[in-house]
Design a protein around this motif. Sequence first.
Motif, PDB file in Angstrom:
ATOM      1  N   LYS A 178      32.604  31.099  68.875  1.00 20.21           N
ATOM      2  CA  LYS A 178      31.916  30.275  69.868  1.00 20.21           C
ATOM      3  C   LYS A 178      30.697  30.982  70.465  1.00 20.21           C
ATOM      4  N   LYS A 179      30.822  32.286  70.687  1.00 22.25           N
ATOM      5  CA  LYS A 179      29.721  33.042  71.299  1.00 22.25           C
ATOM      6  C   LYS A 179      29.551  34.357  70.541  1.00 22.25           C
ATOM      7  N   ALA A 180      28.338  34.578  70.026  1.00 19.35           N
ATOM      8  CA  ALA A 180      28.100  35.776  69.209  1.00 19.35           C
ATOM      9  C   ALA A 180      26.791  36.434  69.614  1.00 19.35           C
ATOM     10  N   VAL A 181      26.677  37.700  69.273  1.00 19.48           N
ATOM     11  CA  VAL A 181      25.438  38.441  69.487  1.00 19.48           C
ATOM     12  C   VAL A 181      25.020  39.041  68.150  1.00 19.48           C
ATOM     13  N   CYS A 182      23.749  38.881  67.807  1.00 19.53           N
ATOM     14  CA  CYS A 182      23.199  39.394  66.559  1.00 19.53           C
ATOM     15  C   CYS A 182      22.400  40.652  66.882  1.00 19.53           C
ATOM     16  N   VAL A 183      22.789  41.775  66.307  1.00 19.71           N
ATOM     17  CA  VAL A 183      22.222  43.078  66.659  1.00 19.71           C
ATOM     18  C   VAL A 183      21.145  43.469  65.646  1.00 19.71           C
ATOM     19  N   ILE A 184      19.891  43.567  66.098  1.00 16.14           N
ATOM     20  CA  ILE A 184      18.766  43.941  65.243  1.00 16.14           C
ATOM     21  C   ILE A 184      18.412  45.397  65.496  1.00 16.14           C
ATOM     22  N   GLN A 185      18.490  46.220  64.441  1.00 19.46           N
ATOM     23  CA  GLN A 185      18.295  47.662  64.603  1.00 19.46           C
ATOM     24  C   GLN A 185      16.878  48.148  64.342  1.00 19.46           C
ATOM     25  N   GLU A 186      15.974  47.231  63.956  1.00 22.02           N
ATOM     26  CA  GLU A 186      14.589  47.638  63.715  1.00 22.02           C
ATOM     27  C   GLU A 186      13.669  46.475  64.039  1.00 22.02           C
ATOM     28  N   GLN A 187      12.963  46.565  65.152  1.00 22.40           N
ATOM     29  CA  GLN A 187      12.051  45.495  65.535  1.00 22.40           C
ATOM     30  C   GLN A 187      10.897  45.418  64.543  1.00 22.40           C
ATOM     31  N   GLY A 188      10.485  44.198  64.217  1.00 22.31           N
ATOM     32  CA  GLY A 188       9.369  43.999  63.312  1.00 22.31           C
ATOM     33  C   GLY A 188       9.754  43.889  61.852  1.00 22.31           C
ATOM     34  N   ASN A 189      11.016  44.183  61.527  1.00 20.97           N
ATOM     35  CA  ASN A 189      11.487  44.061  60.146  1.00 20.97           C
ATOM     36  C   ASN A 189      11.769  42.583  59.880  1.00 20.97           C
ATOM     37  N   VAL A 190      10.960  41.970  59.022  1.00 24.74           N
ATOM     38  CA  VAL A 190      11.058  40.521  58.837  1.00 24.74           C
ATOM     39  C   VAL A 190      12.403  40.101  58.261  1.00 24.74           C
ATOM     40  N   GLY A 191      12.975  40.921  57.384  1.00 26.81           N
ATOM     41  CA  GLY A 191      14.254  40.566  56.780  1.00 26.81           C
ATOM     42  C   GLY A 191      15.367  40.488  57.804  1.00 26.81           C
TER      43      GLY A 191
END
Length: 339
Positions: A178-191
């Motif tokens: 129901k509630k999730a967080v998506c963790v991005i480890q490198e800003q600017g990485n389009v993939g």
Amino acid sequence: MDRSSPSRSRRTAPVVAMAAAVALTLAGCSSSSGGKKAEEGGADASAGKAGTPRMTVALVTHQSPGDTFWDIVRKGAEAAAAKDNIKLVYSADPNAGNQANLVQNAIDQKVDGIAVTLAKPDALKSVAGKAEAAGIPVVGLNSGVSDWKKLGLLEFFGQDETVAGEALGNKLNSVGAKKAVCVIQEQGNVGLTQRCDGVKKTFSGTLETLYVNGTDMPSVKSTITAKLKQNPSLDHVIALGAPIALTAVQSVSDAGSKAKVATFDLNKSLTGAISKGTIEFAVDQQPYLQGYLAIDSLWLYKNNGNYMGGGEQPVLTGPAFVDKSNVDSVAGFAAKGTR
């Protein structure tokens, strides 16, 4: 590069059978515990078996220090290089400008082919054009499925990150998230951005985005822990790489959270975590296959004028889910560093 010559024809002789085989083996971009340094030659490349003249191929990635996802890519690349009598020269830098400089170095060394990742494609556009002007064939892998043709590359090997994200969003729906967080480890990485955007498209629940510094794992751990304490209603943490996922498991424990962890990409530690149930599932993009096909494609192009995907479509190596139902069939390969 002269695209009008017979060897440059994108449509005359695509390796359709191989591309189809890859499509049928669809089976996620990072893992960590000790990647190898930039500017190294592939140790196994000297054991070439092909009777064709020796080639030199540069593999240039956006690997961060200590990221063993790229060790898997390199194993595949080195296996192809050994088979094809190719001297493989590997270099990497997570800074897009520095990565472009490494591609320029390869051009200056007059290599016979270049395989490059396009995590930040705009920074590689100029140097890709210089490679083309120098008559050096360039293929893309891992990152840049939306941009490889715009940059004039011959072929691309990887997964469509948006499609992979959409598949994960549907998976979350199926497990009742129901509630999730998506963790991005490198800003600017389009993939990485495309992965989270894909999840958001299909996930029927609420999705937040959390940025962390993937090169500083203690900071990753504390940032995820703080987020879980701040919002105890989160029921899933979505990591975009194996080391982030494994660290997130520790964060869940430290925060006293009941959230489950799911991720993109595998390594041998992560398959063990799936078996134990501490990680719910992973999306696999088969990095070994990406490295192998990228290098092998350059040999095929030089020696037989072939284009996988006909030079028009990417060759997809994922996504596919690995969970408790099939992890045992994958774990042995992951332990060898090939999945």
